[in-house]
Design a protein around this motif. Structure first.
Motif, PDB file in Angstrom:
ATOM      1  N   GLU A 431       0.836  -1.199   0.000  1.00  0.00           N
ATOM      2  CA  GLU A 431       0.000   0.000   0.000  1.00  0.00           C
ATOM      3  C   GLU A 431       0.871   1.250   0.000  1.00  0.00           C
ATOM      4  O   GLU A 431       1.999   1.241   0.506  1.00  0.00           O
ATOM      5  CB  GLU A 431      -0.925   0.014   1.220  1.00  0.00           C
ATOM      6  CG  GLU A 431      -1.911  -1.140   1.262  1.00  0.00           C
ATOM      7  CD  GLU A 431      -2.859  -1.063   2.451  1.00  0.00           C
ATOM      8  OE1 GLU A 431      -3.422   0.028   2.688  1.00  0.00           O
ATOM      9  OE2 GLU A 431      -3.013  -2.087   3.141  1.00  0.00           O
ATOM     10  N   LEU A 433       0.412   5.647   0.610  1.00  0.00           N
ATOM     11  CA  LEU A 433      -0.467   6.731   1.040  1.00  0.00           C
ATOM     12  C   LEU A 433      -0.895   7.587  -0.145  1.00  0.00           C
ATOM     13  O   LEU A 433      -0.108   7.838  -1.054  1.00  0.00           O
ATOM     14  CB  LEU A 433       0.240   7.608   2.070  1.00  0.00           C
ATOM     15  CG  LEU A 433       0.616   6.959   3.409  1.00  0.00           C
ATOM     16  CD1 LEU A 433       1.464   7.923   4.231  1.00  0.00           C
ATOM     17  CD2 LEU A 433      -0.620   6.538   4.191  1.00  0.00           C
ATOM     18  N   THR A 434      -2.145   8.054  -0.099  1.00  0.00           N
ATOM     19  CA  THR A 434      -2.625   8.993  -1.113  1.00  0.00           C
ATOM     20  C   THR A 434      -2.809  10.395  -0.540  1.00  0.00           C
ATOM     21  O   THR A 434      -3.090  11.339  -1.278  1.00  0.00           O
ATOM     22  CB  THR A 434      -3.959   8.516  -1.703  1.00  0.00           C
ATOM     23  OG1 THR A 434      -4.926   8.395  -0.656  1.00  0.00           O
ATOM     24  CG2 THR A 434      -3.788   7.172  -2.397  1.00  0.00           C
ATOM     25  N   GLY A 437      -2.143  12.238   7.129  1.00  0.00           N
ATOM     26  CA  GLY A 437      -2.980  11.987   8.292  1.00  0.00           C
ATOM     27  C   GLY A 437      -2.284  12.457   9.550  1.00  0.00           C
ATOM     28  O   GLY A 437      -1.051  12.427   9.641  1.00  0.00           O
ATOM     29  N   TYR A 496      -4.064   0.189   5.698  1.00  0.00           N
ATOM     30  CA  TYR A 496      -5.523   0.321   5.629  1.00  0.00           C
ATOM     31  C   TYR A 496      -6.198  -0.975   5.191  1.00  0.00           C
ATOM     32  O   TYR A 496      -7.196  -1.406   5.776  1.00  0.00           O
ATOM     33  CB  TYR A 496      -5.876   1.453   4.662  1.00  0.00           C
ATOM     34  CG  TYR A 496      -7.335   1.826   4.639  1.00  0.00           C
ATOM     35  CD1 TYR A 496      -7.844   2.759   5.539  1.00  0.00           C
ATOM     36  CD2 TYR A 496      -8.209   1.250   3.725  1.00  0.00           C
ATOM     37  CE1 TYR A 496      -9.190   3.109   5.528  1.00  0.00           C
ATOM     38  CE2 TYR A 496      -9.549   1.591   3.706  1.00  0.00           C
ATOM     39  CZ  TYR A 496     -10.033   2.515   4.608  1.00  0.00           C
ATOM     40  OH  TYR A 496     -11.360   2.847   4.595  1.00  0.00           O
ATOM     41  N   TYR A 497      -5.672  -1.610   4.160  1.00  0.00           N
ATOM     42  CA  TYR A 497      -6.269  -2.843   3.642  1.00  0.00           C
ATOM     43  C   TYR A 497      -5.572  -4.095   4.173  1.00  0.00           C
ATOM     44  O   TYR A 497      -5.857  -5.209   3.725  1.00  0.00           O
ATOM     45  CB  TYR A 497      -6.220  -2.847   2.112  1.00  0.00           C
ATOM     46  CG  TYR A 497      -7.061  -1.760   1.487  1.00  0.00           C
ATOM     47  CD1 TYR A 497      -8.440  -1.909   1.351  1.00  0.00           C
ATOM     48  CD2 TYR A 497      -6.479  -0.577   1.044  1.00  0.00           C
ATOM     49  CE1 TYR A 497      -9.223  -0.910   0.782  1.00  0.00           C
ATOM     50  CE2 TYR A 497      -7.249   0.436   0.466  1.00  0.00           C
ATOM     51  CZ  TYR A 497      -8.620   0.263   0.347  1.00  0.00           C
ATOM     52  OH  TYR A 497      -9.388   1.252  -0.208  1.00  0.00           O
ATOM     53  N   ARG A 536      -5.836   5.754   8.269  1.00  0.00           N
ATOM     54  CA  ARG A 536      -7.209   5.818   7.764  1.00  0.00           C
ATOM     55  C   ARG A 536      -7.600   7.223   7.344  1.00  0.00           C
ATOM     56  O   ARG A 536      -8.423   7.405   6.433  1.00  0.00           O
ATOM     57  CB  ARG A 536      -8.171   5.267   8.824  1.00  0.00           C
ATOM     58  CG  ARG A 536      -8.269   3.754   8.747  1.00  0.00           C
ATOM     59  CD  ARG A 536      -8.518   3.076  10.063  1.00  0.00           C
ATOM     60  NE  ARG A 536      -8.504   1.624   9.872  1.00  0.00           N
ATOM     61  CZ  ARG A 536      -7.409   0.898   9.679  1.00  0.00           C
ATOM     62  NH1 ARG A 536      -6.230   1.480   9.638  1.00  0.00           N
ATOM     63  NH2 ARG A 536      -7.481  -0.405   9.502  1.00  0.00           N
ATOM     64  N   GLN A 537      -7.038   8.218   7.974  1.00  0.00           N
ATOM     65  CA  GLN A 537      -7.260   9.596   7.521  1.00  0.00           C
ATOM     66  C   GLN A 537      -6.603   9.839   6.166  1.00  0.00           C
ATOM     67  O   GLN A 537      -7.184  10.464   5.279  1.00  0.00           O
ATOM     68  CB  GLN A 537      -6.697  10.588   8.544  1.00  0.00           C
ATOM     69  CG  GLN A 537      -7.490  10.694   9.828  1.00  0.00           C
ATOM     70  CD  GLN A 537      -6.895  11.739  10.749  1.00  0.00           C
ATOM     71  OE1 GLN A 537      -5.954  12.443  10.387  1.00  0.00           O
ATOM     72  NE2 GLN A 537      -7.432  11.839  11.954  1.00  0.00           N
ATOM     73  N   ARG A 539      -5.680   7.585   3.887  1.00  0.00           N
ATOM     74  CA  ARG A 539      -6.110   6.645   2.855  1.00  0.00           C
ATOM     75  C   ARG A 539      -4.902   6.108   2.067  1.00  0.00           C
ATOM     76  O   ARG A 539      -3.836   6.706   2.038  1.00  0.00           O
ATOM     77  CB  ARG A 539      -7.119   7.275   1.890  1.00  0.00           C
ATOM     78  CG  ARG A 539      -8.318   7.908   2.557  1.00  0.00           C
ATOM     79  CD  ARG A 539      -9.244   6.883   3.172  1.00  0.00           C
ATOM     80  NE  ARG A 539      -9.913   6.061   2.185  1.00  0.00           N
ATOM     81  CZ  ARG A 539     -10.898   5.214   2.471  1.00  0.00           C
ATOM     82  NH1 ARG A 539     -11.334   5.096   3.712  1.00  0.00           N
ATOM     83  NH2 ARG A 539     -11.455   4.473   1.521  1.00  0.00           N
ATOM     84  N   THR A 540      -5.121   4.966   1.450  1.00  0.00           N
ATOM     85  CA  THR A 540      -4.036   4.331   0.695  1.00  0.00           C
ATOM     86  C   THR A 540      -4.577   3.716  -0.585  1.00  0.00           C
ATOM     87  O   THR A 540      -5.786   3.537  -0.753  1.00  0.00           O
ATOM     88  CB  THR A 540      -3.368   3.202   1.517  1.00  0.00           C
ATOM     89  OG1 THR A 540      -4.315   2.157   1.733  1.00  0.00           O
ATOM     90  CG2 THR A 540      -2.826   3.720   2.838  1.00  0.00           C
TER      91      THR A 540
END
Length: 649
Positions: A431, A433-434, A437, A496-497, A536-537, A539-540
């Motif tokens: 994963e 990060l996008t 956070g 995250y996943y 989670r803030q 996102r990935t």
């Protein structure tokens, strides 16, 4: 004393280890000539290497040629161990690319040549096995030019190829230099102008132009011979000076810089790391800077050895350019560096290829604790192996393929007495990060007597996971910050996943403790809560590992091979399949890493056993639909689930 750190690379079975043995024997370094067949070679010292007849880990030996000290690095030839080869590239001055005079330039030959060219390492090609029936050195010379996209410069001629006693003659004598000069003149306008303007029998002028063109890959000198009979070996040794690098800069004895590239253990089990020393002078009492993260500091080696002959002999001093073996505490790891952060920041850091599959390992006796400890020691020597504990007495291990798994099982059985079984490998995803956070938990807002806050940001691809704990200094005890940092590092393995996170920067922004009641365990347990909430803030996106491949096959087999690659969601490169020698074609492109095993099984059937392929890790691509992975950390982003998980431990 001049130093040359020389790598020997090749497609499997081209004679790489045999050439290493012959060079050591020819220079008087070893008294007897060993062979791969009977497992008596010096560099394949591991029992598993001897039994399988392949090189698994890079080995170092050395020899002297007058005032030149050569550190010889014998590297693996099997595709699954290409990461070991490329890791060694970071410390090499030059490479001998061994090519079979019978099989010629093969798929993995091209992969290795391109990797050397990308690293700016000069290559000297050696066409081996000219004594074998079917040897065709003249044709292979043409293949070097056509298949490797370089100008092959012939340095020797072979008489009686294909016979038991071939004769190899140098072309760099005063009378014969015209032929190599004419070949070199085709490499560039600069070489052509120098050829026309200078004396054509001046070897020094020829070698100066050749050395200049080797590093860029414009020209590749080619020598011929036989590691088995020794034909051409004396000539090859004479050509090694073409690979000698410029003298290292004199930064003074206090300015130590170097690169760690291999870890092993001596006969007593003592851990040591091999380091290419780039500048400065190293002694056991010398203070040096171990660069590994923001907390790196000055260290001192407990013992210093330099590579001498076949083994590592004690030495009081190591000079710039040489390879040194260190015993240190804390330990240095592979790809770590010595030297000031400012000096090292100017040089790109080598990025280890990511494993491609995950498999579950179970100890036959059920002792998963000892299994995990043994795997940790093995992973220390081979950083391409990663692992994590899983419920039920199993350990998840990340690898590149089946051969690596087989070697791992043999090593566990032989060295640790642990019999194991592996599950069927499954694809490994990552994963990235996008976004960013941030999250903060003060004391009183969680069940733990600790306070932590952080900022999580994407880092440049290849930067790795960066943990900056500067804010903790002076605010909480060092033991507490170390516990939090270790927990952050572990928690990064399930984002995250549920997949490992790549290339992120964690900056601690807040740290708080209670002098009477806080413990290191509070910080160790709180850290995953803060990190996973920040993930989670941010996102990935889930990434699928890819391999770059090259496949050789007969002309009539191209259509079914292309169909198989398309079915496995491979992407053929923009350049269509190319004819590289008589009625044989080369297909290049990208393929999901998890499809390697399947294509390896299908290729012999598709080509009637007349196809071959080679591959190397080549980054990742985003998945359109993310794949979920079952979490094993209790899901710290949901405190109720996390606390229930902790209560069961």
């Amino acid at each position: 004393m001049a130093y040359l750190n020389l790598g020997i690379v090749a497609h499997i079975d081209a004679g790489k280890t045999s050439l290493t043995e012959r060079l050591l024997y020819a220079t008087g370094t070893i008294p007897h000539l060993g062979t791969v067949d009977d497992g008596s070679t010096q560099t394949d010292s591991d029992e598993i290497e001897r039994r399988r007849g392949i090189t698994i880990r890079a080995a170092v030996a050395s020899f002297a040629l007058d005032d030149l000290h050569v550190n010889l690095v014998d590297t693996p030839g099997h595709t699954e161990f290409v990461a070991e080869v490329e890791r060694s590239f970071a410390v090499l001055d030059g490479i001998i690319l061994v090519i079979s005079a019978v099989e010629g330039v093969q798929a993995h030959t091209r992969v290795l040549y391109r990797a050397a060219k990308a690293a700016g390492i000069p290559v000297l090609a050696f066409v081996n096995k000219v004594d074998r029936m079917g040897a065709r050195p003249a044709e292979v010379l043409e293949e070097v030019t056509n298949s490797l996209s370089t100008t092959a410069v012939q340095l020797t001629r072979t008489l009686g190829e294909g016979t038991a006693e071939p004769v190899v003659e140098s072309l760099l004598g005063p009378r014969d230099l015209a032929q190599p000069w004419e070949a070199l003149a085709l490499a560039s306008e600069t070489a052509f102008d120098r050829y026309l303007s200078g004396p054509q029998n001046a070897r020094a002028s020829f070698e100066a132009v050749l050395k200049d063109h080797m590093r860029s890959g414009l020209a590749t000198p080619v020598a011929t011979g036989s590691a088995r009979t020794g034909a051409g070996i004396a000539e090859l040794l004479g050509f090694l000076r073409l690979l000698i690098p410029d003298p290292p800069g004199d930064c003074g004895p206090e300015s130590i810089t170097g690169d760690a590239f291999s870890v092993d253990h001596d006969a007593k089990g003592v851990r040591r790391v091999l380091v290419r020393l780039r500048s400065g002078e190293f002694r056991a009492e010398t203070k040096y800077l171990h660069v590994h993260g923001p907390d790196a500091g000055a260290e001192q080696a407990r013992q210093v050895k330099v590579v001498e002959a076949v083994g590592l002999q004690p030495s009081g001093v190591a000079e710039a350019g040489n390879v040194v073996a260190l015993r240190t505490r804390p330990p240095i790891g592979v790809t770590d560096r010595l030297g000031s952060a400012g000096v090292q920041a100017a040089r790109p850091r080598y990025e280890l290829p990511k494993p491609t599959v995950e498999t579950m390992v179970r100890a036959h006796d059920g002792n998963h604790v000892e299994l995990y400890r043994a795997l940790e020691k093995i992973a220390d020597r081979d950083p391409t192996i990663a692992l994590r504990a899983v419920e039920g007495g199993r350990v998840a291990v990340w690898l590149f393929g089946n051969i690596q798994a087989e070697v791992l099982a043999e090593t566990l059985d032989r060295d640790y007495g642990i019999g194991v079984s592996f599950s069927k490998p499954t694809p490994l995803y990552f994963e990235r990060l996008t976004g960013t956070g941030t999250f903060q938990v003060p004391i009183g807002r969680s069940p733990f007597t600790a306070g932590l806050g952080l900022l999580l940001e994407p880092a440049e691809p290849g930067a790795g996971l960066i943990i900056d704990m500067t804010e903790a200094r002076g605010r909480i005890p060092r033991a507490f910050s170390d516990a939090a940092a270790a927990a952050f590092e572990t928690s990064f393995q399930q984002a995250y996943y549920g997949w490992p996170l790549l290339d992120a920067r964690l900056t601690l922004t807040f740290a708080q403790y209670d002098n009477a009641t806080s413990t290191g365990s509070d910080f160790r347990l709180l850290a995953p809560v803060v990190l996973q909430t920040a993930i989670r803030q941010a996102r990935t996106v889930v990434l699928q590992p890819l391999i770059e491949f090259e496949c050789d096959c007969p002309e009539k087999m191209v259509p079914p091979v292309l169909q198989a690659l398309e079915r496995l969601t491979g992407k053929i490169s923009q350049a269509a399949p190319t004819l590289y020698k008589d009625r044989r074609w080369s297909i290049t492109g990208l393929l999901p890493a998890h499809a390697v095993g399947q294509f390896s099984v299908e290729l012999p059937n598709l080509t009637g056993g007349d196809g071959s392929w080679s591959y190397r890790p080549s980054g990742q691509r985003p998945l359109k639909t993310p794949v979920l992975r079952r979490r094993t950390d209790g899901n710290p982003a949901k405190l109720s689930e996390y606390m229930h998980y902790l209560s069961l431990l």
